[in-house]
Design an enzyme around this catalytic site. Sequence first.
Site, PDB file in Angstrom:
ATOM      1  N   ASP A  95       0.703  -1.088  -0.063  1.00  0.00           N
ATOM      2  CA  ASP A  95      -0.070   0.053   0.126  1.00  0.00           C
ATOM      3  C   ASP A  95       0.855   1.236  -0.057  1.00  0.00           C
ATOM      4  O   ASP A  95       2.022   1.366   0.439  1.00  0.00           O
ATOM      5  CB  ASP A  95      -0.752  -0.026   1.347  1.00  0.00           C
ATOM      6  CG  ASP A  95      -2.109  -0.872   1.173  1.00  0.00           C
ATOM      7  OD1 ASP A  95      -2.640  -1.100  -0.148  1.00  0.00           O
ATOM      8  OD2 ASP A  95      -2.889  -1.211   2.179  1.00  0.00           O
ATOM      9  N   ARG A 125      -2.320  -0.723  -8.252  1.00  0.00           N
ATOM     10  CA  ARG A 125      -3.463  -0.125  -7.746  1.00  0.00           C
ATOM     11  C   ARG A 125      -3.313   1.548  -8.171  1.00  0.00           C
ATOM     12  O   ARG A 125      -2.846   1.889  -7.402  1.00  0.00           O
ATOM     13  CB  ARG A 125      -3.836  -0.731  -6.304  1.00  0.00           C
ATOM     14  CG  ARG A 125      -5.166   0.074  -5.802  1.00  0.00           C
ATOM     15  CD  ARG A 125      -5.323  -0.143  -4.402  1.00  0.00           C
ATOM     16  NE  ARG A 125      -5.208  -1.290  -3.983  1.00  0.00           N
ATOM     17  CZ  ARG A 125      -4.772  -1.982  -2.676  1.00  0.00           C
ATOM     18  NH1 ARG A 125      -4.193  -0.849  -1.837  1.00  0.00           N
ATOM     19  NH2 ARG A 125      -5.078  -2.949  -2.339  1.00  0.00           N
TER      20      ARG A 125
END
Length: 298
Positions: free
Chosen positions: A127, A178
């Site tokens: 992330d 992402r």
Amino acid sequence: MLNNIFNFVTSNIIDYIPEQIIDFFSRKYIAGPSLSDAIKATIDLNSKGIMSTIDVLGESVVNEDQTIFFRNECIKVLETIKKESLNANLSLKPTQMGLVINKALCYENIRKIVKRAKELDNFVRIDMENSPYTTDTLKMYRLLREEFPGHVGTVLQAYLRRTVDDIERLSDKPLNIRLCKGIYIEPYKIAYKNPQLINENYIYCLEKLFSKKAYVGIATHDEKLIFHAMRLIEKYNLKTNDYEFQMLMGIGDELRDFILSKKHRLRIYVPYGKEWLSYVRRRLKENPNIIMTALGIK
């Protein structure tokens, strides 16, 4: 107008709302305190044809022993996914693995997790957190991508001014990204502030990624962006396995169903753990409409 005022006021008082009240609004958006809760949620999603990415909540760890706990918990997630034959992968945060303490410690913790993911034929998403950690996160991703190709990806944020250049810098090897708008509060010199401009940059970055033949997790609840993403998918003649849409747990169920009805793949972010408070506060700041929905106002 009333909705805008509510959103503005709510975003500015979230940090002062008692934990017990925040807990009330969090229940739909977090699987629960334990891994078994995340597994249960994933089984339910898989039964509907939806993939998941499981996230152990916790960040900004300042104790080395805590990083070991989170590292082992992440490995446990991967092993449980394998044992239960789930269609799921893992997301983790670098500051959870010790980036605030020591870069080498963080890298070695993440490397052990990604190595285990490769052994289990799975995947880890690193992330992206706020801007002080962007460069280090991308450096770690580049190193791990070299050693474990196909088993690691990261996140780019469309509101950061640097993102277009980051795509260029990273595109010397296959990319797994992402793409999200970005949620952290950043200074003007680092991030775009205008919502329309952020959306335009999102579309621009998405097209650039597709042109680089990147695998993209299209992470958004914005129907306008989903419309443009579907247009680009058609333009680049992408196959179903060339990309996926991603959404947060408990948000946008109707939009989720629409994406599935169009035969696109969808992955839901499934967070669990006791360190839920900061995550929920951040999500409520990003989308105060969650509170209105929970209260039945809209």
